[in-house]
Design a protein around this motif. Structure first.
Motif, PDB file in Angstrom:
ATOM      1  N   UNK A  49       0.906  -1.282  -0.144  1.00  0.00           N
ATOM      2  CA  UNK A  49      -0.264  -0.010  -0.106  1.00  0.00           C
ATOM      3  C   UNK A  49       0.967   1.023   0.018  1.00  0.00           C
ATOM      4  N   UNK A  50       1.725   1.375   0.940  1.00  0.00           N
ATOM      5  CA  UNK A  50       2.865   2.445   0.769  1.00  0.00           C
ATOM      6  C   UNK A  50       3.731   2.342  -0.680  1.00  0.00           C
ATOM      7  N   UNK A  71       2.379   2.937 -11.509  1.00  0.00           N
ATOM      8  CA  UNK A  71       2.734   1.726 -12.006  1.00  0.00           C
ATOM      9  C   UNK A  71       1.807   0.597 -11.530  1.00  0.00           C
ATOM     10  N   UNK A  72       1.784  -0.367 -12.493  1.00  0.00           N
ATOM     11  CA  UNK A  72       0.527  -1.438 -12.007  1.00  0.00           C
ATOM     12  C   UNK A  72       1.328  -2.422 -10.861  1.00  0.00           C
ATOM     13  N   UNK A 125      -8.303  -4.477  -2.725  1.00  0.00           N
ATOM     14  CA  UNK A 125      -7.530  -3.399  -2.037  1.00  0.00           C
ATOM     15  C   UNK A 125      -7.091  -2.342  -3.362  1.00  0.00           C
ATOM     16  N   UNK A 126      -7.450  -2.625  -4.506  1.00  0.00           N
ATOM     17  CA  UNK A 126      -7.109  -1.988  -5.668  1.00  0.00           C
ATOM     18  C   UNK A 126      -5.893  -2.264  -6.482  1.00  0.00           C
ATOM     19  N   UNK A 127      -5.750  -3.545  -6.210  1.00  0.00           N
ATOM     20  CA  UNK A 127      -4.296  -4.147  -7.342  1.00  0.00           C
ATOM     21  C   UNK A 127      -5.037  -4.167  -8.476  1.00  0.00           C
ATOM     22  N   UNK A 128      -3.786  -4.202  -9.532  1.00  0.00           N
ATOM     23  CA  UNK A 128      -4.104  -4.149 -10.932  1.00  0.00           C
ATOM     24  C   UNK A 128      -4.306  -5.398 -11.599  1.00  0.00           C
ATOM     25  N   UNK A 129      -3.863  -6.443 -10.722  1.00  0.00           N
ATOM     26  CA  UNK A 129      -3.672  -7.730 -11.270  1.00  0.00           C
ATOM     27  C   UNK A 129      -3.326  -8.850 -10.656  1.00  0.00           C
ATOM     28  N   UNK A 130      -3.183 -10.152 -11.049  1.00  0.00           N
ATOM     29  CA  UNK A 130      -2.730 -11.188 -10.325  1.00  0.00           C
ATOM     30  C   UNK A 130      -1.527 -12.007 -11.268  1.00  0.00           C
ATOM     31  N   UNK A 131      -0.561 -12.484 -10.353  1.00  0.00           N
ATOM     32  CA  UNK A 131       0.065 -13.554 -11.196  1.00  0.00           C
ATOM     33  C   UNK A 131      -0.116 -15.004 -10.371  1.00  0.00           C
ATOM     34  N   UNK A 132      -0.672 -15.830 -11.276  1.00  0.00           N
ATOM     35  CA  UNK A 132      -1.084 -17.122 -10.528  1.00  0.00           C
ATOM     36  C   UNK A 132      -0.470 -18.490 -11.253  1.00  0.00           C
ATOM     37  N   UNK A 133       0.415 -19.268 -10.533  1.00  0.00           N
ATOM     38  CA  UNK A 133       1.160 -20.281 -11.093  1.00  0.00           C
ATOM     39  C   UNK A 133      -0.122 -21.602 -11.525  1.00  0.00           C
ATOM     40  N   UNK A 134       0.344 -21.858 -12.807  1.00  0.00           N
ATOM     41  CA  UNK A 134      -0.953 -22.671 -13.298  1.00  0.00           C
ATOM     42  C   UNK A 134      -0.179 -23.815 -13.980  1.00  0.00           C
ATOM     43  N   UNK A 136     -14.836 -10.888  -7.858  1.00  0.00           N
ATOM     44  CA  UNK A 136     -15.571  -9.736  -7.853  1.00  0.00           C
ATOM     45  C   UNK A 136     -14.744  -8.497  -8.210  1.00  0.00           C
ATOM     46  N   UNK A 137     -14.983  -7.810  -9.005  1.00  0.00           N
ATOM     47  CA  UNK A 137     -14.444  -6.580  -9.493  1.00  0.00           C
ATOM     48  C   UNK A 137     -15.082  -5.305  -9.160  1.00  0.00           C
ATOM     49  N   UNK A 138     -14.499  -4.503  -8.325  1.00  0.00           N
ATOM     50  CA  UNK A 138     -15.277  -3.413  -7.554  1.00  0.00           C
ATOM     51  C   UNK A 138     -14.822  -2.143  -8.159  1.00  0.00           C
TER      52      UNK A 138
END
Length: 357
Positions: free
Chosen positions: A180-181, A189-190, A215-224, A252-254
């Motif tokens: 957050x900081x 920056x994303x 919390x407003x993050x721009x995306x996710x990196x998920x190991x698949x 859910x996208x808020x």
């Protein structure tokens, strides 16, 4: 620091998915086709794997870069991999990688980050930077600034959690306040969440992902991985493409805000009340610290040590109990009092060591 608005090119939430490690061309192609069919535009694939101990699977290396080149001819996707040295950067550029990321073990070393920044200069390659292993905001910011100073403007941050000596349900403690900081310092920056490494357990990925998006993050990196249980690295935290599809469907996208006038008015009222309560909290803390100063002076006069184990045990036992009676989480209050106690010891140390004029 200038950074481009390149994150707007990707649909939010921007999801990066793929195996922890590229294990074979067949495995990588199968995964790429499966996650690409879900709308994932960027495939992660570990080529070099920095392991904590030797004699573990450390990645395929150069051969895996050749697999990536072949797959990109067949599937219209971008690839990202981790680089941990200037040599890795040179090989990634030579094999047409679309993006790279700096891992937690790399971010912690400014010398290595600078070498990578120098190797990237002039390439205009997008770079994502993971938080350092330990909860150190300055190191994370410094790594971002070094990359930016190499005239690279397509920069993002990855929050993968932090190592901790405490027993925890997480593989790496999220310590949400640090990203957050970081976002407050670098709002353009994303910020990407890596729920796989934070949780270390595939069953935790959805909950961590949803919290990050809330919390407003721009995306996710998920190991698949097509067969997570038999993966050569991080098998417990990888999921199948089918499970990735389920998670994507549940997220859910808020909105970041609302145009509803009643909402804005009520929110402002509640925030004003919080401001008033916070003012009272700070006044109360100030009163408590003045009492601590008196105790410090009294201990100095009577030649008594600063830290009193029995008193600390009493505080850490009673305050969380008081909190639970008021529907506050015990762990939350424990953390607050650890910080208060640390500041109390600091104040008393200054008093004890203060020389008479």
């Amino acid at each position: 620091m200038k950074t481009g608005e390149w994150k707007s090119r990707f649909q939010k939430p921007w999801i990066i998915a793929g195996p922890c490690s590229a294990e074979s061309e067949e495995q990588l192609l199968k995964t790429t086709k499966a996650v690409s069919a879900l709308g994932v535009e960027v495939i992660r694939a570990g080529v070099w794997k920095p392991r904590t101990r030797p004699n573990s699977f450390e990645g395929i290396g150069l051969k895996a870069l050749e697999w990536i080149q072949n797959i990109k001819k067949e599937v219209n996707v971008k690839f990202i991999t981790e680089v941990a040295s200037a040599q890795h950067v040179e090989l990634a550029l030579k094999h047409d990688l679309d993006m790279v990321w700096l891992g937690a073990r790399t971010t912690v070393n400014p010398f290595t980050v600078q070498e990578i920044a120098d190797a990237l200069k002039g390439s205009y390659l997008p770079v994502l930077i993971k938080n350092p292993v330990n909860p150190d905001l300055a190191l994370w910011m410094g790594a971002i600034e070094r990359i930016a100073n190499a005239d690279l403007h397509e920069i993002g941050a990855i929050h993968r959690g932090f190592s901790s000596f405490r027993k925890s349900k997480y593989r790496n403690e999220p310590v949400w306040q640090i990203p957050i900081e970081l976002k407050a310092n670098f709002p353009h920056i994303p910020l990407i969440c890596d729920p796989s490494h934070i949780g270390g357990n595939r069953d935790m990925i959805y909950d961590i992902s949803q919290k990050a998006l809330d919390m407003g993050y721009d995306g996710l990196m998920i190991e698949t991985h097509p067969d997570p249980d038999n993966a050569l690295s991080d098998s417990k935290q990888q999921i199948t493409p089918e499970r990735l599809d389920e998670i994507k469907g549940k997220l859910k996208i808020r909105q970041t805000t609302s145009d509803n006038v009643l909402f804005k008015t009520r929110l402002e009222e509640l925030r004003n009340k919080i401001d008033s309560v916070d003012h009272d909290l700070i006044e109360t803390l100030s009163i408590r610290m003045k009492l601590i100063e008196q105790i410090g002076e009294y201990k100095k006069k009577n030649n008594v040590t600063i830290f009193q184990l029995e008193r600390w045990n009493e505080i850490i036992r009673t305050r969380p109990r008081w909190a639970e009676a008021l529907d506050l989480r015990k762990d939350f209050i424990e953390e607050i009092y650890k910080q208060i106690h640390s500041e109390s010891l600091r104040n008393q140390t200054e008093i004890l060591n203060k020389q008479k004029p």
